[in-house]
Design an enzyme around this catalytic site. Structure first.
Site, PDB file in Angstrom:
ATOM      1  N   LYS A  65       0.830  -1.210   0.000  1.00  0.00           N
ATOM      2  CA  LYS A  65       0.000   0.000   0.000  1.00  0.00           C
ATOM      3  C   LYS A  65       0.865   1.261   0.000  1.00  0.00           C
ATOM      4  O   LYS A  65       0.602   2.193  -0.735  1.00  0.00           O
ATOM      5  CB  LYS A  65      -0.918   0.045   1.236  1.00  0.00           C
ATOM      6  CG  LYS A  65      -1.877  -1.116   1.358  1.00  0.00           C
ATOM      7  CD  LYS A  65      -2.814  -0.928   2.544  1.00  0.00           C
ATOM      8  CE  LYS A  65      -2.156  -0.922   3.906  1.00  0.00           C
ATOM      9  NZ  LYS A  65      -1.543  -2.193   4.314  1.00  0.00           N
TER      10      LYS A  65
ATOM     11  N   ARG B 151      -9.127   1.168   9.031  1.00  0.00           N
ATOM     12  CA  ARG B 151      -8.628  -0.150   9.407  1.00  0.00           C
ATOM     13  C   ARG B 151      -9.728  -1.004  10.027  1.00  0.00           C
ATOM     14  O   ARG B 151      -9.516  -2.144  10.340  1.00  0.00           O
ATOM     15  CB  ARG B 151      -7.591   0.040  10.467  1.00  0.00           C
ATOM     16  CG  ARG B 151      -6.121  -0.211  10.398  1.00  0.00           C
ATOM     17  CD  ARG B 151      -5.449  -0.915   9.359  1.00  0.00           C
ATOM     18  NE  ARG B 151      -4.127  -1.334   9.763  1.00  0.00           N
ATOM     19  CZ  ARG B 151      -2.997  -0.734   9.410  1.00  0.00           C
ATOM     20  NH1 ARG B 151      -3.017   0.303   8.625  1.00  0.00           N
ATOM     21  NH2 ARG B 151      -1.843  -1.217   9.818  1.00  0.00           N
TER      22      ARG B 151
ATOM     23  N   ARG C 147      11.886  -7.285   4.807  1.00  0.00           N
ATOM     24  CA  ARG C 147      12.041  -5.905   4.330  1.00  0.00           C
ATOM     25  C   ARG C 147      12.759  -5.029   5.359  1.00  0.00           C
ATOM     26  O   ARG C 147      12.732  -5.298   6.557  1.00  0.00           O
ATOM     27  CB  ARG C 147      10.685  -5.299   3.968  1.00  0.00           C
ATOM     28  CG  ARG C 147       9.843  -4.942   5.167  1.00  0.00           C
ATOM     29  CD  ARG C 147       8.538  -4.283   4.754  1.00  0.00           C
ATOM     30  NE  ARG C 147       7.752  -3.925   5.920  1.00  0.00           N
ATOM     31  CZ  ARG C 147       6.545  -3.404   5.872  1.00  0.00           C
ATOM     32  NH1 ARG C 147       5.962  -3.172   4.718  1.00  0.00           N
ATOM     33  NH2 ARG C 147       5.897  -3.093   6.988  1.00  0.00           N
TER      34      ARG C 147
ATOM     35  N   ARG D 115      11.665  -2.596  10.873  1.00  0.00           N
ATOM     36  CA  ARG D 115      10.619  -2.010  11.704  1.00  0.00           C
ATOM     37  C   ARG D 115      10.391  -2.919  12.882  1.00  0.00           C
ATOM     38  O   ARG D 115      10.373  -4.136  12.735  1.00  0.00           O
ATOM     39  CB  ARG D 115       9.319  -1.896  10.883  1.00  0.00           C
ATOM     40  CG  ARG D 115       9.008  -0.495  10.451  1.00  0.00           C
ATOM     41  CD  ARG D 115       7.890  -0.477   9.480  1.00  0.00           C
ATOM     42  NE  ARG D 115       6.621  -0.936  10.048  1.00  0.00           N
ATOM     43  CZ  ARG D 115       5.445  -0.796   9.435  1.00  0.00           C
ATOM     44  NH1 ARG D 115       5.392  -0.213   8.256  1.00  0.00           N
ATOM     45  NH2 ARG D 115       4.335  -1.230   9.987  1.00  0.00           N
TER      46      ARG D 115
ATOM     47  N   ARG E 126      -0.344  -8.763  13.830  1.00  0.00           N
ATOM     48  CA  ARG E 126      -0.877  -7.819  12.828  1.00  0.00           C
ATOM     49  C   ARG E 126      -1.780  -8.539  11.829  1.00  0.00           C
ATOM     50  O   ARG E 126      -2.786  -8.006  11.386  1.00  0.00           O
ATOM     51  CB  ARG E 126       0.270  -7.107  12.106  1.00  0.00           C
ATOM     52  CG  ARG E 126       0.964  -6.087  13.003  1.00  0.00           C
ATOM     53  CD  ARG E 126       2.305  -5.678  12.450  1.00  0.00           C
ATOM     54  NE  ARG E 126       2.194  -4.865  11.263  1.00  0.00           N
ATOM     55  CZ  ARG E 126       3.183  -4.705  10.379  1.00  0.00           C
ATOM     56  NH1 ARG E 126       4.339  -5.324  10.566  1.00  0.00           N
ATOM     57  NH2 ARG E 126       3.010  -3.950   9.331  1.00  0.00           N
TER      58      ARG E 126
HETATM   59  P1  AMP Z   1       1.159   0.327   9.005  1.00  0.00           P
HETATM   60  O1  AMP Z   1       2.365   1.187   8.808  1.00  0.00           O
HETATM   61  O2  AMP Z   1      -0.021   0.772   8.185  1.00  0.00           O
HETATM   62  O3  AMP Z   1       1.460  -1.141   8.848  1.00  0.00           O
HETATM   63  O4  AMP Z   1       0.714   0.532  10.533  1.00  0.00           O
HETATM   64  C1  AMP Z   1       1.587   0.235  11.597  1.00  0.00           C
HETATM   65  C2  AMP Z   1       0.821   0.211  12.898  1.00  0.00           C
HETATM   66  O5  AMP Z   1       0.237   1.493  13.142  1.00  0.00           O
HETATM   67  C3  AMP Z   1      -0.348  -0.760  12.953  1.00  0.00           C
HETATM   68  O6  AMP Z   1       0.060  -2.071  13.286  1.00  0.00           O
HETATM   69  C4  AMP Z   1      -1.202  -0.121  14.060  1.00  0.00           C
HETATM   70  O7  AMP Z   1      -0.641  -0.353  15.338  1.00  0.00           O
HETATM   71  C5  AMP Z   1      -1.036   1.364  13.763  1.00  0.00           C
HETATM   72  N1  AMP Z   1      -2.058   1.853  12.808  1.00  0.00           N
HETATM   73  C6  AMP Z   1      -1.860   2.248  11.527  1.00  0.00           C
HETATM   74  N2  AMP Z   1      -2.997   2.659  10.962  1.00  0.00           N
HETATM   75  C7  AMP Z   1      -3.951   2.509  11.897  1.00  0.00           C
HETATM   76  C8  AMP Z   1      -5.351   2.749  11.909  1.00  0.00           C
HETATM   77  N3  AMP Z   1      -5.995   3.215  10.846  1.00  0.00           N
HETATM   78  N4  AMP Z   1      -6.024   2.479  13.067  1.00  0.00           N
HETATM   79  C9  AMP Z   1      -5.384   2.012  14.160  1.00  0.00           C
HETATM   80  N5  AMP Z   1      -4.085   1.757  14.216  1.00  0.00           N
HETATM   81  C10 AMP Z   1      -3.354   1.992  13.101  1.00  0.00           C
END
Ligand code: AMP
Length: 223
Positions: free
Chosen positions: A13, A88, A124, A157, A168
């Site tokens: 994404k 989400r 990654r 990360r 996740r």
């Molecule tokens: P991402 O970078 O999109 O994989 O997000 C990393 C982490 O950020 C996720 O595992 C959640 O802990 C938090 N996070 C990201 N987007 C959201 C969202 N829309 N709602 C709640 N937590 C989020």
């Protein structure tokens, strides 16, 4: 035009969002990036967010919705924007709908098998400065493992560690996947096979966006 990027963690994404931003000029807002920034702050909110993210769980809806609201109400997003990682869950999707005016909404659901997700995430690395993501294919070519743009050492990360990846994925299956049925029931839902190369996936997205832009007056002009 509001572009929503759905898909499991590791489906690409962020990478596709950047390419869309570059080609079509809409600003991209990644809830993950915004929250990582907040988590770095030495404040009660920062500490709370960092704790949740470390476990791979979702941050409270109220916090994320407020942060996204601040971004999408900016004037640079007047012609449209790209949302990566938001919404989400169903509650976030409904709140977003209440925020979005009548402008066209396009949802890309980038699909990837669980096997591919685990392989991509555990291999990654990212740049701690510009947040660029490097697949194992990219970083193995580079002996020093540094970012091409910032020249700093790439890192993993914290939530790309195996036990957090499992959490996740569980969160994705339980809370985010139901969004597919929600958006499928509306117009402009596009499932995209995310297993190809970055270019192949982007080509499919462009086919849709070029067509949509051709029929929407007053939206951004193709660069
Ligand atoms: P991402 O970078 O999109 O994989 O997000 C990393 C982490 O950020 C996720 O595992 C959640 O802990 C938090 N996070 C990201 N987007 C959201 C969202 N829309 N709602 C709640 N937590 C989020």
């Amino acid at each position: 035009m509001k572009i929503i990027l759905l898909g499991p963690p590791g489906s690409g994404k962020g990478t596709q969002g950047e390419l869309i931003e570059e080609r079509y000029g809409f600003p991209k807002y990644s809830s993950g990036d915004i929250l990582r920034q907040v988590a770095k702050e030495n404040t009660p909110l920062g500490k709370k967010v960092a704790e949740v993210m470390k476990k791979g769980e979702l941050v409270d809806d109220e916090i994320v919705i407020q942060l996204i609201k601040e971004k999408i109400s900016r004037k640079e997003g007047k012609q449209g924007y790209i949302l990566d990682g938001f919404p989400r869950n169903l509650n976030q999707a409904k709140k977003l709908e209440a925020m979005i005016e009548t402008s066209k909404e396009i949802v890309f659901d980038i699909q990837l098998s669980e096997e591919d997700i685990i392989e991509r995430l555990s291999d990654r690395l990212i740049c701690p400065e510009c947040k660029a993501v490097y697949s194992s294919k990219d970083w193995r070519k580079n002996e020093k493992k540094t970012c091409k743009k910032c020249h700093v050492k790439l890192i993993q990360r914290e939530d790309d560690k195996p036990e957090v990846i499992r959490e996740r994925l569980k969160v994705y299956q339980g809370q985010t996947k139901p969004l597919i049925a929600y958006y499928k029931a509306k117009k402009n839902y596009y499932p995209i096979d995310g297993s190809g190369s970055i270019e192949q996936v982007f080509d499919k997205i462009c086919l849709v966006l070029d067509r949509e832009l051709m029929f929407s007056e007053g939206e951004a002009v193709l660069k």
